[in-house]
Write a protein that holds these residues in place. Structure first.
Motif, PDB file in Angstrom:
ATOM      1  N   UNK A   1     -13.745 -31.072   3.676  1.00  0.00           N
ATOM      2  CA  UNK A   1     -13.440 -32.439   3.221  1.00  0.00           C
ATOM      3  C   UNK A   1     -12.519 -32.445   1.988  1.00  0.00           C
ATOM      4  N   UNK A   2     -11.720 -33.507   1.885  1.00  0.00           N
ATOM      5  CA  UNK A   2     -10.847 -33.680   0.722  1.00  0.00           C
ATOM      6  C   UNK A   2     -11.199 -35.017   0.064  1.00  0.00           C
ATOM      7  N   UNK A   3     -11.365 -34.999  -1.210  1.00  0.00           N
ATOM      8  CA  UNK A   3     -11.647 -36.259  -1.921  1.00  0.00           C
ATOM      9  C   UNK A   3     -10.618 -36.451  -3.027  1.00  0.00           C
ATOM     10  N   UNK A   4     -10.278 -37.729  -3.219  1.00  0.00           N
ATOM     11  CA  UNK A   4      -9.282 -38.040  -4.246  1.00  0.00           C
ATOM     12  C   UNK A   4      -9.993 -38.710  -5.427  1.00  0.00           C
ATOM     13  N   UNK A   5      -9.666 -38.287  -6.599  1.00  0.00           N
ATOM     14  CA  UNK A   5     -10.300 -38.894  -7.778  1.00  0.00           C
ATOM     15  C   UNK A   5      -9.222 -39.329  -8.784  1.00  0.00           C
ATOM     16  N   UNK A   6      -9.584 -40.334  -9.581  1.00  0.00           N
ATOM     17  CA  UNK A   6      -8.660 -40.850 -10.600  1.00  0.00           C
ATOM     18  C   UNK A   6      -9.280 -40.672 -11.980  1.00  0.00           C
ATOM     19  N   UNK A   7      -8.522 -40.097 -12.871  1.00  0.00           N
ATOM     20  CA  UNK A   7      -9.016 -39.855 -14.233  1.00  0.00           C
ATOM     21  C   UNK A   7      -8.070 -40.505 -15.243  1.00  0.00           C
ATOM     22  N   UNK A   8      -8.566 -41.505 -15.988  1.00  0.00           N
ATOM     23  CA  UNK A   8      -7.681 -42.168 -16.954  1.00  0.00           C
ATOM     24  C   UNK A   8      -7.526 -41.350 -18.242  1.00  0.00           C
ATOM     25  N   UNK A   9      -6.387 -41.500 -18.859  1.00  0.00           N
ATOM     26  CA  UNK A   9      -6.121 -40.820 -20.128  1.00  0.00           C
ATOM     27  C   UNK A   9      -5.134 -41.650 -20.944  1.00  0.00           C
ATOM     28  N   UNK A  10      -5.277 -41.588 -22.242  1.00  0.00           N
ATOM     29  CA  UNK A  10      -4.330 -42.269 -23.137  1.00  0.00           C
ATOM     30  C   UNK A  10      -3.814 -41.245 -24.140  1.00  0.00           C
ATOM     31  N   UNK A  11      -2.509 -40.972 -24.071  1.00  0.00           N
ATOM     32  CA  UNK A  11      -1.931 -39.937 -24.925  1.00  0.00           C
ATOM     33  C   UNK A  11      -1.722 -40.483 -26.335  1.00  0.00           C
ATOM     34  N   UNK A  12      -2.283 -39.777 -27.307  1.00  0.00           N
ATOM     35  CA  UNK A  12      -2.292 -40.301 -28.668  1.00  0.00           C
ATOM     36  C   UNK A  12      -1.357 -39.537 -29.604  1.00  0.00           C
ATOM     37  N   UNK A  13      -1.459 -38.214 -29.591  1.00  0.00           N
ATOM     38  CA  UNK A  13      -0.712 -37.424 -30.574  1.00  0.00           C
ATOM     39  C   UNK A  13       0.608 -36.893 -30.013  1.00  0.00           C
ATOM     40  N   UNK A  14       1.586 -36.788 -30.900  1.00  0.00           N
ATOM     41  CA  UNK A  14       2.896 -36.249 -30.536  1.00  0.00           C
ATOM     42  C   UNK A  14       2.797 -34.732 -30.387  1.00  0.00           C
ATOM     43  N   UNK A  15       3.135 -34.208 -29.226  1.00  0.00           N
ATOM     44  CA  UNK A  15       3.177 -32.756 -29.004  1.00  0.00           C
ATOM     45  C   UNK A  15       3.576 -32.469 -27.550  1.00  0.00           C
ATOM     46  N   UNK A  16       3.610 -31.178 -27.199  1.00  0.00           N
ATOM     47  CA  UNK A  16       3.839 -30.775 -25.804  1.00  0.00           C
ATOM     48  C   UNK A  16       2.534 -30.212 -25.258  1.00  0.00           C
ATOM     49  N   UNK A  17       2.157 -30.688 -24.102  1.00  0.00           N
ATOM     50  CA  UNK A  17       0.868 -30.279 -23.540  1.00  0.00           C
ATOM     51  C   UNK A  17       1.034 -29.768 -22.100  1.00  0.00           C
ATOM     52  N   UNK A  18       0.019 -29.021 -21.659  1.00  0.00           N
ATOM     53  CA  UNK A  18      -0.158 -28.754 -20.230  1.00  0.00           C
ATOM     54  C   UNK A  18      -1.453 -29.462 -19.854  1.00  0.00           C
ATOM     55  N   UNK A  19      -1.358 -30.338 -18.892  1.00  0.00           N
ATOM     56  CA  UNK A  19      -2.567 -31.041 -18.427  1.00  0.00           C
ATOM     57  C   UNK A  19      -2.962 -30.486 -17.074  1.00  0.00           C
ATOM     58  N   UNK A  20      -4.224 -30.212 -16.877  1.00  0.00           N
ATOM     59  CA  UNK A  20      -4.699 -29.767 -15.565  1.00  0.00           C
ATOM     60  C   UNK A  20      -6.087 -30.334 -15.299  1.00  0.00           C
ATOM     61  N   UNK A  21      -6.441 -30.329 -14.043  1.00  0.00           N
ATOM     62  CA  UNK A  21      -7.740 -30.899 -13.650  1.00  0.00           C
ATOM     63  C   UNK A  21      -8.646 -29.752 -13.218  1.00  0.00           C
ATOM     64  N   UNK A  22      -9.858 -29.801 -13.691  1.00  0.00           N
ATOM     65  CA  UNK A  22     -10.817 -28.731 -13.422  1.00  0.00           C
ATOM     66  C   UNK A  22     -11.999 -29.294 -12.638  1.00  0.00           C
TER      67      UNK A  22
END
Lengths: 251, 179
Positions: free
Chosen positions: B100-121
């Motif tokens: 099975x495959x399920x889709x999920x939604x995760x909200x986020x609000x970016x606050x600080x100035x920088x470079x990031x790598x975002x990933x889902x665990x």
């Protein structure tokens, strides 16, 4: 009544205690403002977030100062034995209370004037200053006044100014609980209930929706409804408590 | 001769076994994919919803999965406190059936100035294995126009002005008392 207002301003705003409070608040604002450029974590914040943080601090300090001031105004007079002479004047109890409210209002207005240069510096290069000031006087003012009115009501009900101050601070802390909790904790249980009812929380939500999310006027008015309801409740409480304002021992 | 042949066969079997292990690592039991966005380049305050797919590649159902956002600040080489970004609440999947495959939604609000790598665990309460998606680059551009000179002038000047008011008030009161 005008002379009573003048007395309140002289005793609370222009007194040694009053002016030192303004100086302490200016030092506090300076420290906070300077930290926005000197502390690495804070210097990374967006300008809108910087202004929101400063506004939260300003409102928190204003509420705390005004409730301490309000909670000692009537009970303090009672403790010093000057309430009798006030009640013997031809002024009605409501007018006496109203002059005390104006005293607190003037105190808060001076705090808000002290904060304007800081807001100017923090909103520099943007067009946020007018929005910030509109928020301060449209939402911040009713919130601060509501807490002041309630602390005055406690001061009229309770004969001890210590107890009135304590009760006012407890009320402020209960309504401010959601500000200290994580987003997860605010989504359930008692914290959720307080968060949805608290005028402090709703004022912060209004600030976010106005400054960050730039939502419509209708949403902003809806967000600020608990603040207005709180103001109405505070006025009613003060009106009834002013009737209880009496000589020591009820004589 | 026979001994040599036995050694060769053993070595070949070893290679095959290692190869199977490598294949097993390529095809994890749970796969996490970030569907959208593929990157973010915006100013602080930007709100986004990270959509991710969680796929069960096994032939058994997996229960009590917790799926959440993780971010690494590549500018400061720090991990990120996701509470500041209003992204500390995970999504829960009670059961993910076989295949099975399920889709999920995760909200986020970016606050600080920088470079990031975002990933889902994703991780299950019944296993110690952790599954993460590939990272997506996030660039939060600084937009502050705050002038440090103005801040310094105001921070020093305002308390001095108030202090001048305090001194004036004292002088006035003293004069009144003397008079």
């Amino acid at each position: 009544m005008f002379s009573l207002i003048k007395k309140e301003i002289r005793e609370h705003v222009l007194s040694r205690k009053g002016v030192w409070i303004f100086f302490a608040i200016a030092i506090l604002f300076s420290g906070l403002t300077y930290s926005f450029i000197s502390v690495k974590e804070l210097s990374l914040l967006a300008q809108v977030e910087v202004n929101m943080t400063f506004m939260k601090a300003l409102i928190g300090i204003s509420i705390l100062v005004s409730i301490i001031l309000g909670s000692t105004m009537v009970s303090g007079e009672r403790e010093q034995g000057t309430l009798e002479s006030l009640l013997l004047t031809p002024l009605s109890k409501v007018k006496i209370i109203l002059s005390k409210v104006i005293g607190i209002l003037v105190f808060w207005l001076i705090i808000s004037i002290v904060s304007i240069p800081y807001f100017y510096a923090l909103t520099y290069g943007t067009n946020m200053l007018l929005t910030i000031l509109a928020y301060l006087y449209l939402i911040g003012l009713p919130l601060v006044i509501s807490f002041s009115l309630l602390s005055l009501a406690f001061s009229s009900w309770i004969s001890s100014s210590k107890n009135a101050t304590l009760l006012s601070i407890v009320l402020f802390l209960v309504t401010a609980i959601p500000m200290f909790l994580s987003t997860t904790m605010k989504k359930s249980g008692f914290a959720h209930l307080v968060d949805s009812l608290s005028p402090v929380s709703s004022s912060m939500l209004t600030l976010k929706d106005w400054l960050v999310n730039k939502l419509s006027a209708v949403t902003i008015i809806t967000d600020s409804l608990p603040v207005l309801c709180f103001l109405v409740i505070s006025i009613i409480c003060l009106f009834y408590s002013s009737k209880k304002m009496d000589f020591l021992g009820g004589e | 001769m026979l001994k040599k042949a036995a050694i060769m066969i053993a070595l070949l079997l070893g290679v095959v076994a290692t190869g199977q292990n490598a294949f097993a690592k390529e095809q994890p039991n749970i796969e996490v994919k970030v569907i959208s966005p593929d990157q973010v380049k915006d100013y602080p305050g930007k709100e986004a919803t990270v959509k991710a797919q969680v796929i069960n590649h096994t032939n058994q159902s997996i229960k009590d999965l917790v799926v959440y956002i993780t971010m690494a600040d590549m500018g400061k080489k720090w991990t990120v406190n996701l509470e500041d970004y209003s992204a500390d609440k995970p999504e829960q999947i009670k059961e993910l059936k076989a295949g099975e495959t399920k889709e999920i939604s995760l909200p986020i609000r970016f606050v600080y100035t920088s470079n990031y790598y975002l990933y889902v665990t994703a991780t299950s309460a019944h296993s110690l294995e952790i599954y993460s998606s590939n990272g997506i680059p996030i660039e939060i551009i600084g937009n502050t126009k705050i002038d440090p000179t103005i801040i310094q002038i105001v921070s020093i000047g305002t308390p001095l002005l108030v202090l001048a008011f305090v001194v004036m008030n004292f002088t006035k009161n003293r004069r009144k008392r003397i008079a």
